[in-house]
Write a protein that holds these residues in place. Sequence first.
Motif, mmCIF file in Angstrom:
data_model
loop_
_atom_site.group_PDB
_atom_site.id
_atom_site.type_symbol
_atom_site.label_atom_id
_atom_site.label_comp_id
_atom_site.label_asym_id
_atom_site.label_seq_id
_atom_site.Cartn_x
_atom_site.Cartn_y
_atom_site.Cartn_z
ATOM 1 N N ASN A 162 0.843 -1.186 0.000
ATOM 2 C CA ASN A 162 0.000 0.000 0.000
ATOM 3 C C ASN A 162 0.883 1.242 0.000
ATOM 4 O O ASN A 162 2.093 1.157 0.243
ATOM 5 C CB ASN A 162 -0.935 0.018 1.208
ATOM 6 C CG ASN A 162 -2.372 0.295 0.817
ATOM 7 O OD1 ASN A 162 -2.629 1.065 -0.100
ATOM 8 N ND2 ASN A 162 -3.315 -0.343 1.501
ATOM 9 N N THR A 163 0.282 2.375 -0.283
ATOM 10 C CA THR A 163 0.965 3.658 -0.163
ATOM 11 C C THR A 163 0.453 4.369 1.081
ATOM 12 O O THR A 163 -0.530 3.943 1.695
ATOM 13 C CB THR A 163 0.712 4.536 -1.395
ATOM 14 O OG1 THR A 163 -0.701 4.786 -1.501
ATOM 15 C CG2 THR A 163 1.200 3.854 -2.663
ATOM 16 N N GLY A 164 1.103 5.473 1.455
ATOM 17 C CA GLY A 164 0.613 6.200 2.619
ATOM 18 C C GLY A 164 1.579 7.259 3.095
ATOM 19 O O GLY A 164 2.639 7.488 2.506
ATOM 20 N N ASN A 165 1.204 7.917 4.197
ATOM 21 C CA ASN A 165 1.990 8.997 4.775
ATOM 22 C C ASN A 165 2.052 8.796 6.281
ATOM 23 O O ASN A 165 1.068 8.377 6.907
ATOM 24 C CB ASN A 165 1.346 10.347 4.445
ATOM 25 C CG ASN A 165 2.108 11.529 4.993
ATOM 26 O OD1 ASN A 165 2.137 11.760 6.197
ATOM 27 N ND2 ASN A 165 2.728 12.295 4.112
ATOM 28 N N LEU A 166 3.219 9.098 6.870
ATOM 29 C CA LEU A 166 3.412 8.984 8.315
ATOM 30 C C LEU A 166 4.170 10.213 8.797
ATOM 31 O O LEU A 166 5.144 10.629 8.160
ATOM 32 C CB LEU A 166 4.205 7.729 8.686
ATOM 33 C CG LEU A 166 3.780 6.394 8.062
ATOM 34 C CD1 LEU A 166 4.639 6.084 6.845
ATOM 35 C CD2 LEU A 166 3.898 5.257 9.075
ATOM 36 N N THR A 202 -0.723 14.049 18.182
ATOM 37 C CA THR A 202 0.354 14.685 17.424
ATOM 38 C C THR A 202 1.017 13.758 16.410
ATOM 39 O O THR A 202 1.756 14.239 15.552
ATOM 40 C CB THR A 202 1.464 15.213 18.362
ATOM 41 O OG1 THR A 202 2.023 14.121 19.093
ATOM 42 C CG2 THR A 202 0.929 16.265 19.323
ATOM 43 N N VAL A 203 0.778 12.450 16.476
ATOM 44 C CA VAL A 203 1.486 11.493 15.617
ATOM 45 C C VAL A 203 0.443 10.722 14.803
ATOM 46 O O VAL A 203 -0.394 10.020 15.362
ATOM 47 C CB VAL A 203 2.350 10.533 16.457
ATOM 48 C CG1 VAL A 203 3.178 9.626 15.552
ATOM 49 C CG2 VAL A 203 3.262 11.317 17.400
ATOM 50 N N PHE A 204 0.521 10.851 13.461
ATOM 51 C CA PHE A 204 -0.559 10.350 12.613
ATOM 52 C C PHE A 204 -0.015 9.559 11.417
ATOM 53 O O PHE A 204 1.157 9.678 11.054
ATOM 54 C CB PHE A 204 -1.402 11.513 12.092
ATOM 55 C CG PHE A 204 -2.285 12.134 13.134
ATOM 56 C CD1 PHE A 204 -3.611 11.745 13.270
ATOM 57 C CD2 PHE A 204 -1.791 13.106 13.995
ATOM 58 C CE1 PHE A 204 -4.433 12.318 14.224
ATOM 59 C CE2 PHE A 204 -2.604 13.692 14.958
ATOM 60 C CZ PHE A 204 -3.932 13.287 15.068
ATOM 61 N N PHE A 205 -0.920 8.786 10.808
ATOM 62 C CA PHE A 205 -0.617 8.160 9.524
ATOM 63 C C PHE A 205 -1.880 8.108 8.678
ATOM 64 O O PHE A 205 -3.006 8.217 9.176
ATOM 65 C CB PHE A 205 -0.022 6.757 9.710
ATOM 66 C CG PHE A 205 -0.967 5.728 10.273
ATOM 67 C CD1 PHE A 205 -1.729 4.923 9.429
ATOM 68 C CD2 PHE A 205 -1.084 5.550 11.648
ATOM 69 C CE1 PHE A 205 -2.591 3.963 9.940
ATOM 70 C CE2 PHE A 205 -1.946 4.590 12.174
ATOM 71 C CZ PHE A 205 -2.711 3.801 11.321
ATOM 72 N N GLN A 206 -1.669 7.941 7.384
ATOM 73 C CA GLN A 206 -2.772 7.875 6.424
ATOM 74 C C GLN A 206 -2.444 6.784 5.414
ATOM 75 O O GLN A 206 -1.332 6.748 4.870
ATOM 76 C CB GLN A 206 -2.930 9.220 5.704
ATOM 77 C CG GLN A 206 -4.030 9.268 4.651
ATOM 78 C CD GLN A 206 -3.915 10.503 3.773
ATOM 79 O OE1 GLN A 206 -2.865 10.742 3.184
ATOM 80 N NE2 GLN A 206 -4.980 11.287 3.694
ATOM 81 N N VAL A 207 -3.378 5.883 5.147
ATOM 82 C CA VAL A 207 -3.165 4.789 4.204
ATOM 83 C C VAL A 207 -3.886 5.084 2.898
ATOM 84 O O VAL A 207 -5.101 5.309 2.893
ATOM 85 C CB VAL A 207 -3.674 3.451 4.783
ATOM 86 C CG1 VAL A 207 -3.385 2.310 3.803
ATOM 87 C CG2 VAL A 207 -3.055 3.168 6.139
ATOM 88 N N ALA A 208 -3.122 5.119 1.796
ATOM 89 C CA ALA A 208 -3.675 5.212 0.441
ATOM 90 C C ALA A 208 -4.686 6.348 0.281
ATOM 91 O O ALA A 208 -5.738 6.180 -0.335
ATOM 92 C CB ALA A 208 -4.315 3.883 0.049
ATOM 93 N N GLY A 209 -4.391 7.514 0.881
ATOM 94 C CA GLY A 209 -5.253 8.672 0.723
ATOM 95 C C GLY A 209 -6.529 8.631 1.534
ATOM 96 O O GLY A 209 -7.420 9.461 1.346
ATOM 97 N N GLN A 262 4.875 0.213 -2.977
ATOM 98 C CA GLN A 262 4.158 -0.812 -2.227
ATOM 99 C C GLN A 262 5.030 -1.500 -1.167
ATOM 100 O O GLN A 262 4.562 -2.385 -0.458
ATOM 101 C CB GLN A 262 3.630 -1.876 -3.196
ATOM 102 C CG GLN A 262 2.703 -1.319 -4.275
ATOM 103 C CD GLN A 262 1.371 -0.862 -3.713
ATOM 104 O OE1 GLN A 262 0.672 -1.605 -3.036
ATOM 105 N NE2 GLN A 262 0.999 0.376 -4.013
ATOM 106 N N SER A 263 6.286 -1.097 -1.060
ATOM 107 C CA SER A 263 7.200 -1.712 -0.092
ATOM 108 C C SER A 263 7.315 -0.855 1.157
ATOM 109 O O SER A 263 7.324 0.384 1.080
ATOM 110 C CB SER A 263 8.588 -1.903 -0.711
ATOM 111 O OG SER A 263 8.519 -2.728 -1.852
#
Length: 223
Positions: free
Chosen positions: A35-39, A143-150, A127-128
């Motif tokens: 998957n893609t995402g942001n941390l 204060t600490v977040f992540f987002q998976v595939a938009g 995807q890795s």
Amino acid sequence: NDTLLNYVVVSDTTYARDEAAITGLVDNSLGFNANTGNLGNIYDANAGLIVKSISFFCAAPTEAEQVTASMYSITGGLPDVNLGTSAPYTFTADDNTNGVFLTLPLPTPVAVAAGQQFYVGADQLGQSNLTLGFNSNVFTDNTVFFQVAGGGWLEINVGTGGAFIGSFIVRANLDLYDQVSESAFAKEISVFPNPSNGKLYIHNNGQKENMTVTVFNNLGQTV
């Protein structure tokens, strides 16, 4: 014995939530599989500032995969509008073997007014697993977040069912814009985490001896 007294306004510095700069320890490395995402982390601007670049550590990223760094505004306690994204960086075989600490500049420095919050994070484009560094010593709620595939933004301790409590090694590099002249001495100083939960670290890369640190609040009172 002579005494050298320096009054320092830290005007070219780094906001960091992790204390890996002090301990040298990385407790974990996180990312997304298939998957893609942001941390990343949310920070408070206690004074007017300009974010120039974003730094982060990846422990064993996959060769040829890419990453960018992004900055977001905050609405309702969550990352909202994208304020800037760096050019992509392509990981090398050496990055995979030895880990890599990257600093990616934003295309245009972003000004943040005093009292506002902002988010900086690393974007896993492939995807890795990004293997983004994670430090368990410092944690502040919301204060600490992540987002998976938009998708929606999730706080790290909630989104992982309490499996991970801490902060990502993702840092905002900034200037203050309050017209105070920079000091070369100040460039050697990092103060974190921001905001503090009662424990504050001052890291000095320059002069190591015969120093006295005095902390003042916004009213000019000694704390």
